[in-house]
Design a protein around this motif. Structure first.
Motif, PDB file in Angstrom:
ATOM      1  N   GLY A 133      46.743  -2.170  64.104  1.00 37.83           N
ATOM      2  CA  GLY A 133      46.954  -2.717  64.899  1.00 37.83           C
ATOM      3  C   GLY A 133      46.654  -4.013  64.309  1.00 37.83           C
ATOM      4  N   TRP A 134      46.167  -5.308  65.998  1.00 39.71           N
ATOM      5  CA  TRP A 134      47.068  -6.645  65.051  1.00 39.71           C
ATOM      6  C   TRP A 134      45.665  -6.890  64.428  1.00 39.71           C
ATOM      7  CZ3 TRP A 134      43.498 -10.314  65.650  1.00 39.71           C
ATOM      8  CH2 TRP A 134      44.166 -12.176  65.376  1.00 39.71           C
ATOM      9  N   GLY A 135      45.704  -7.942  62.761  1.00 42.18           N
ATOM     10  CA  GLY A 135      44.864  -7.918  62.164  1.00 42.18           C
ATOM     11  C   GLY A 135      44.567  -6.581  61.167  1.00 42.18           C
ATOM     12  N   THR A 136      45.068  -5.356  61.425  1.00 48.24           N
ATOM     13  CA  THR A 136      45.424  -4.363  60.007  1.00 48.24           C
ATOM     14  C   THR A 136      46.170  -5.039  58.280  1.00 48.24           C
ATOM     15  OG1 THR A 136      47.101  -3.338  61.021  1.00 48.24           O
ATOM     16  CG2 THR A 136      44.133  -3.213  61.512  1.00 48.24           C
ATOM     17  N   SER A 137      45.863  -3.928  58.123  1.00 48.78           N
ATOM     18  CA  SER A 137      46.754  -4.114  56.586  1.00 48.78           C
ATOM     19  C   SER A 137      47.074  -2.766  56.243  1.00 48.78           C
ATOM     20  CB  SER A 137      46.698  -4.914  56.018  1.00 48.78           C
ATOM     21  OG  SER A 137      45.295  -5.122  54.692  1.00 48.78           O
ATOM     22  N   PRO A 138      47.711  -2.644  54.956  1.00 47.33           N
ATOM     23  CA  PRO A 138      47.698  -1.298  54.286  1.00 47.33           C
ATOM     24  C   PRO A 138      46.525  -0.932  53.842  1.00 47.33           C
ATOM     25  CG  PRO A 138      50.211  -2.860  54.080  1.00 47.33           C
ATOM     26  CD  PRO A 138      48.773  -3.455  54.659  1.00 47.33           C
ATOM     27  N   ASP A 139      45.935  -2.327  53.761  1.00 45.81           N
ATOM     28  CA  ASP A 139      44.542  -2.068  52.724  1.00 45.81           C
ATOM     29  C   ASP A 139      43.421  -0.682  54.075  1.00 45.81           C
ATOM     30  OD1 ASP A 139      44.785  -3.812  50.450  1.00 45.81           O
ATOM     31  OD2 ASP A 139      44.017  -5.650  51.518  1.00 45.81           O
ATOM     32  N   ASP A 140      44.072  -0.715  54.862  1.00 46.76           N
ATOM     33  CA  ASP A 140      43.404  -0.368  56.054  1.00 46.76           C
ATOM     34  C   ASP A 140      43.949   1.525  56.029  1.00 46.76           C
ATOM     35  OD1 ASP A 140      41.616  -2.026  56.200  1.00 46.76           O
ATOM     36  OD2 ASP A 140      43.097  -3.215  57.940  1.00 46.76           O
ATOM     37  N   PHE A 141      44.787   2.088  55.247  1.00 46.87           N
ATOM     38  CA  PHE A 141      45.144   3.101  55.192  1.00 46.87           C
ATOM     39  C   PHE A 141      44.362   4.141  54.752  1.00 46.87           C
ATOM     40  CE2 PHE A 141      50.403   1.527  55.083  1.00 46.87           C
ATOM     41  CZ  PHE A 141      50.126   1.502  55.763  1.00 46.87           C
ATOM     42  N   THR A 142      44.830   5.433  54.705  1.00 41.76           N
ATOM     43  CA  THR A 142      43.917   6.553  54.486  1.00 41.76           C
ATOM     44  C   THR A 142      45.031   7.673  54.214  1.00 41.76           C
ATOM     45  OG1 THR A 142      43.460   7.123  56.910  1.00 41.76           O
ATOM     46  CG2 THR A 142      41.643   5.758  56.158  1.00 41.76           C
ATOM     47  N   ALA A 143      44.216   8.156  53.692  1.00 37.79           N
ATOM     48  CA  ALA A 143      44.967   9.771  53.518  1.00 37.79           C
ATOM     49  C   ALA A 143      45.685   9.914  55.008  1.00 37.79           C
ATOM     50  CB  ALA A 143      44.744  11.129  53.024  1.00 37.79           C
ATOM     51  N   GLU A 144      45.167  10.106  56.048  1.00 40.31           N
ATOM     52  CA  GLU A 144      45.517  10.440  57.479  1.00 40.31           C
ATOM     53  C   GLU A 144      46.435  10.025  58.441  1.00 40.31           C
ATOM     54  OE1 GLU A 144      41.853  10.727  56.886  1.00 40.31           O
ATOM     55  OE2 GLU A 144      42.400  12.266  55.977  1.00 40.31           O
ATOM     56  N   THR A 145      46.419   8.568  57.161  1.00 40.65           N
ATOM     57  CA  THR A 145      47.468   7.147  58.119  1.00 40.65           C
ATOM     58  C   THR A 145      49.318   7.877  57.644  1.00 40.65           C
ATOM     59  OG1 THR A 145      46.433   5.695  57.327  1.00 40.65           O
ATOM     60  CG2 THR A 145      49.088   5.307  57.907  1.00 40.65           C
ATOM     61  N   PRO A 146      49.686   7.483  59.263  1.00 45.75           N
ATOM     62  CA  PRO A 146      51.871   8.428  58.820  1.00 45.75           C
ATOM     63  C   PRO A 146      52.065   7.912  58.019  1.00 45.75           C
ATOM     64  CG  PRO A 146      50.385   8.198  61.316  1.00 45.75           C
ATOM     65  CD  PRO A 146      49.248   7.660  60.602  1.00 45.75           C
ATOM     66  N   SER A 147      53.370   8.961  57.237  1.00 46.11           N
ATOM     67  CA  SER A 147      53.928   8.530  56.821  1.00 46.11           C
ATOM     68  C   SER A 147      55.518   7.524  56.697  1.00 46.11           C
ATOM     69  CB  SER A 147      54.293   9.843  55.707  1.00 46.11           C
ATOM     70  OG  SER A 147      54.880  10.066  56.602  1.00 46.11           O
ATOM     71  N   LEU A 148      56.243   7.196  55.906  1.00 46.37           N
ATOM     72  CA  LEU A 148      57.017   6.587  56.738  1.00 46.37           C
ATOM     73  C   LEU A 148      57.926   7.945  57.186  1.00 46.37           C
ATOM     74  CD1 LEU A 148      59.428   4.077  56.867  1.00 46.37           C
ATOM     75  CD2 LEU A 148      59.988   5.200  54.923  1.00 46.37           C
ATOM     76  N   GLU A 149      57.538   8.763  57.193  1.00 47.17           N
ATOM     77  CA  GLU A 149      58.685  10.499  58.069  1.00 47.17           C
ATOM     78  C   GLU A 149      57.918  10.821  58.861  1.00 47.17           C
ATOM     79  OE1 GLU A 149      62.292  10.273  56.873  1.00 47.17           O
ATOM     80  OE2 GLU A 149      61.830   9.241  55.434  1.00 47.17           O
ATOM     81  N   GLU A 150      56.536  10.377  58.957  1.00 49.84           N
ATOM     82  CA  GLU A 150      56.118  10.851  60.687  1.00 49.84           C
ATOM     83  C   GLU A 150      56.355   9.095  61.149  1.00 49.84           C
ATOM     84  OE1 GLU A 150      52.546  13.305  58.664  1.00 49.84           O
ATOM     85  OE2 GLU A 150      52.725  11.405  57.826  1.00 49.84           O
ATOM     86  N   LEU A 151      56.454   7.946  60.701  1.00 54.07           N
ATOM     87  CA  LEU A 151      56.276   7.214  62.117  1.00 54.07           C
ATOM     88  C   LEU A 151      57.659   7.145  62.601  1.00 54.07           C
ATOM     89  CD1 LEU A 151      54.739   4.604  59.751  1.00 54.07           C
ATOM     90  CD2 LEU A 151      53.783   5.365  62.085  1.00 54.07           C
TER      91      LEU A 151
END
Length: 156
Positions: free
Chosen positions: A75-93
């Motif tokens: 979302g607006w204002g987020t960054s990769p610093d907000d990623f977790t293990a559950e964040t979709p991978s490139l291949e999932e996106l």
């Protein structure tokens, strides 16, 4: 559906296909945040996905069926610093992005000219989708810039 709307969605699909072609990188390359940038390719793709639906929801005041927790990562204002293990991978996106335009067409294709309470000066889905396509183009350029920077680093 009007012929003009068919052309409109063909353009949206063309832009999305180009974005996915440009973003044809490895999972590792998608994680790189070059100096001077705040985000990486993976974030940019997730952000394009989330923001298109967010703008539709904002205008129509109708809930769009997409994973709301994506806002926490993209979302607006987020960054990769907000990623977790559950964040979709490139291949999932990638498949989500590939299907998104067809999903929007199927759900809203006959409602492009329906008038809603204005948001940010836009009162139709057609106007919002034009805006989100412009927004997508900005992130496409960012992805191109990120790729250019890390290609220069590899060559040197």
């Amino acid at each position: 559906m009007k012929q003009r709307h068919e052309v409109f969605f063909k353009q949206l699909e063309g832009m999305r296909n180009y974005l996915l072609k440009v973003a044809d990188v490895t999972e590792e390359e998608a994680q790189i945040v070059p100096k001077g940038f705040k985000n990486n390719i993976r974030w940019n793709l997730g952000h394009v996905f989330v923001e298109q639906y967010a703008w539709i929801e904002n205008l129509t005041k109708e809930e769009v069926d997409f994973p709301k927790h994506f806002n926490e990562w993209f979302g607006w204002g987020t960054s990769p610093d907000d990623f977790t293990a559950e964040t979709p991978s490139l291949e999932e996106l990638k498949p989500l992005l590939k299907e998104q335009i067809a999903n929007i067409k199927g759900t809203y294709g006959d409602r492009l000219e329906e008038v809603f309470e204005p948001t940010q000066g836009m009162d139709t889905l057609e106007q919002v989708l034009l805006w989100t396509t412009f927004h997508e183009g900005m992130h496409l350029q960012t992805i191109l810039d990120i790729k250019k920077v890390y290609e220069c680093l590899i060559e040197n």
